[in-house]
Design an enzyme around this catalytic site. Structure first.
Site, PDB file in Angstrom:
ATOM      1  CB  SER A   1      -0.861   0.019   1.260  1.00 10.68           C
ATOM      2  OG  SER A   1      -0.077   0.418   2.374  1.00 10.68           O
ATOM      3  CG  ASP A   2       1.471   5.884  -1.283  1.00 10.26           C
ATOM      4  OD1 ASP A   2       2.457   5.989  -0.527  1.00 10.26           O
ATOM      5  OD2 ASP A   2       1.264   6.683  -2.215  1.00 10.26           O
ATOM      6  CB  CYS A   3       3.314   5.730   3.445  1.00 14.23           C
ATOM      7  SG  CYS A   3       4.761   4.859   2.791  1.00 14.23           S
TER       8      CYS A   3
END
Ligand code: NAG
Ligand code: NAG
Ligand code: NAG
Ligand code: NAG
Ligand code: NAG
Ligand code: NAG
Length: 607
Positions: A313-315
């Site tokens: 996932s993106d952060c």
């Protein structure tokens, strides 16, 4: 001395020796004192056995873990498993156009204090040269492995950014190869191939060589990775923060055709042909569903495009599913939706915090976690992380001598040269003849700036400004910013000095455009005009200079500079994007005719 005592005495000496050896470890500069599968204690595990297939080794490692140990692997900051000799691992390193400090995995405070800063991607894309893109990625990979070897980087990097630069206001368009799906696809393929080690041979021994075909290594052979690249951000992501919208809850409404024709091709190429070992899902929603919970799209990436690798996932993009998008009613459902959609790891701590309770509530099964771990461990195994002493691995000899080499710095210069775009050149005004120039004035807030890499830059080998580059050609060059507060140029109080030096010089080079105060992660633009009083600075200087101006435009986002295109007092216009650490030299070479600019815009300029 009885034999018993002798035995004990002997033991004590051994213990002492062991003690000396063990305490001497932290003092030595070995950056990987704890590498996994270290003999003699840990190399008996099947996951350490390099004769076994990667899949067997990954399964074996999973089978040794408790549930809580498994959950602690589901974060970018993966916890160490000391009883198996596995150190902590930071999955998040950045390398968009050179080693960058944006992720916690890369640091510049050790033996290596700088790395080659290539131009920002949009300028490199303007070269339309696949060989160049591949060579840059290979060079970054060499520096990345060298930094890993001294403990200053990981092996998993979150580049390239291959979102389509559809909206000209987007603050991160500069990071991408532009607006065209074909160009972005080609860039993705070349970057990933170069970065993951296509140009190397690594055969499990100490040998390595550049430019030869990859040789299969042991059993995991054809799967071997020099480094892991990540195609991001999946998908239809081109908004940071605009009005009441933010990337954390923006819903991109995209027709099926536009998705297939525009947004997906770079990702498909990145996975299918580039064979990237990672995909990152973005924050935004696509047609009402968070990108990281897009089960159909994510599973297609594996089943149809053949992703062999992990999905991150993106952060904090799992937290946003519940906290910003209100897509689920509780954190556990967010974890379950994302994990079951095919995401393997969460940049952030949301999986760490909520997976246990999601399991207790029956929303997540241990097999979901095992699948994620299989994908994660497989990539680590392909990178050689569990093959024993990294110094003895195929890239173990790379080190500080391989960073900021003259070869890499020349490549950074070559990239800037090839990318620079000549937008206007009335009556062949350029090139200027260096030897017949009596004096030169350089005006503009970006001209004396040494941060020329745009977003995701590290510490350049030799930071130089555009002014430095020009002064190396013409000693008698004066400088005035014109805008006292820099690129925002919120007043015209600096104009007077600029007017004065422009009047006194034979030729004037005016540097206008954007920097990260205008466009960056979490910041979009509202206007396509030059910031603040910059346009007024250009016309003011054009009115007083003896000869027509050379206008140099910096930045990634498209600007409406039609006023300059039409103005006969402005003879030439060059677009230089964010040209990286060699930008000053490249610009000077173009202005003085040592290099003939041939770059073409990878995005549409308004005119
Ligand atoms: C590694 O695996 C191979 C193939 O199964 C086996 O022959 C060998 O004994 C194993 N090595 C160790 C150290 O267990
Ligand atoms: C990474 O996780 C460890 C626990 O495993 C923790 O001690 C450390 O502070 C974390 N580091 C960061 C940067 O969050
Ligand atoms: C380098 O910086 C990182 C992060 O800022 C820090 O954790 C590390 O201890 C530093 N290392 C040295 C050798 O100073
Ligand atoms: C592409 O880049 C390479 C590497 O810099 C260079 O050798 C080659 O001449 C370039 N090709 C073209 C067509 O400019
Ligand atoms: C989403 O949920 C949060 C609480 O987690 C709440 O503060 C917010 O108002 C909700 N937003 C919407 C759009 O419903
Ligand atoms: C350029 O910037 C440097 C560093 O900020 C500064 O020391 C120098 O005086 C500036 N040069 C001119 C000509 O303004």
């Amino acid at each position: 001395m009885s034999s018993q005592w002798r035995f004990l005495f002997f033991l004590t000496i051994l213990d002492l020796l062991r003690f000396i050896l063990s305490t001497s470890q932290p003092i030595t500069s070995d950056p990987h004192p704890q590498f996994p599968c270290k003999p003699p204690n840990h190399n008996s595990y099947p996951f350490c056995n390099t004769s076994l297939p990667i899949s067997t080794r990954a399964q074996s490692l999973i089978s040794l873990l408790t549930l809580s140990e498994k959950i602690q692997q589901l974060s970018n900051n993966a916890t160490r498993i000391s009883r198996l000799g596995i150190p902590a691992y930071e999955w998040w390193s950045e390398s968009l156009h050179g080693l960058a400090t944006n992720g916690p995995g890369v640091t510049f405070n050790g033996t290596i204090q700088s790395a080659t800063s290539f131009p920002q991607v949009l300028l490199t894309a303007a070269a339309f040269n696949r060989t160049l893109w591949n060579l840059i990625a290979s060079a970054i990979a060499v520096e990345a492995r060298a930094m890993y070897n001294v403990g200053q980087a990981g092996l998993t990097f979150w580049a390239p950014n291959i979102n389509i630069f559809r909206d000209p206001r987007w603050g991160r368009g500069q990071e991408t190869p532009g607006e065209d799906p074909m160009v972005a696809s080609a860039f993705a393929i070349e970057f990933v191939r170069g970065f993951q080690g296509q140009n190397w041979r690594f055969d499990g021994g100490n040998r390595y060589g550049f430019g030869e075909k990859r040789v299969l290594r042991g059993d995991g052979g054809s799967d071997g990775l020099m480094l892991s690249a990540c195609c991001k951000h999946f998908t239809a992501y081109d908004l940071e923060s605009w009005g009441m919208f933010s990337r954390y809850n923006f819903n991109a409404v995209v027709t099926e055709q536009d998705l297939e024709d525009t947004y997906q091709p770079p990702f498909r190429s990145c996975i299918q042909q580039g064979k990237a070992s990672c995909l990152m899902c973005s924050y935004n929603e696509v047609n009402g569903i968070p990108a990281c919970a897009q089960q159909d799209l994510l599973q297609k990436v594996r089943a149809e495009w053949g992703l062999k690798g992990y999905i991150t996932s993106d952060c904090d993009a799992v937290a946003t599913v519940f906290e910003f998008q209100n897509y689920t009613k509780n954190p556990e459902d967010a974890v379950a939706d994302v994990l079951k959609s095919g995401v393997d790891i969460n940049c952030g701590t949301y999986f760490l915090r909520h997976t246990q309770s999601a399991i207790e509530q029956g929303k997540v099964q241990e097999k979901d976690i095992d699948r994620a771990l299989f994908n994660l461990f497989s990539v680590q195994l392909r990178l050689g992380l569990f093959d024993g002493d990294p110094k003895k691995g195929p890239f173990g000899k790379l080190g500080p001598k391989d960073v900021c080499t003259s070869e890499h710095k020349t490549l950074a210069l070559e990239a800037a040269r090839q990318g620079i775009v000549l937008l206007k050149n009335d009556k062949k005004f350029l090139p200027l003849k260096k030897n017949s120039i009596s004096s030169l004035a350089v005006v503009g807030p970006m001209a004396n700036e040494t941060k020329l890499g745009g977003g995701y830059t590290g510490v350049p080998c030799k930071p130089e400004s555009l002014l430095d580059g020009i002064q190396a050609y013409v000693k008698k060059t004066s400088y005035a910013s014109g805008c006292l507060d820099g690129v925002p140029c919120s007043s015209n109080t600096g104009f007077m000095e600029a007017v004065s030096i422009a009047r006194d010089a034979e030729f004037v080079i005016l540097v206008a455009g954007l920097d990260l105060s205008q466009e960056t992660e979490d910041r979009d633009r509202y206007s396509l005009l030059l910031p603040g009083y910059q346009m007024s600075l250009v016309t003011t200087i054009a009115a007083v200079s003896e000869k027509p101006l050379v206008l140099v435009i910096t930045g990634g986002g498209p600007l409406d500079i039609s006023f300059a295109e039409e103005d006969p007092r402005i003879a030439s216009i060059l677009w230089i994007g964010y040209p990286g650490e060699a930008g000053g030299k490249a610009l000077a070479e173009v202005i003085f005719g040592h290099y003939n600019p041939g770059g073409r815009l990878p995005m549409t300029l308004v005119s």
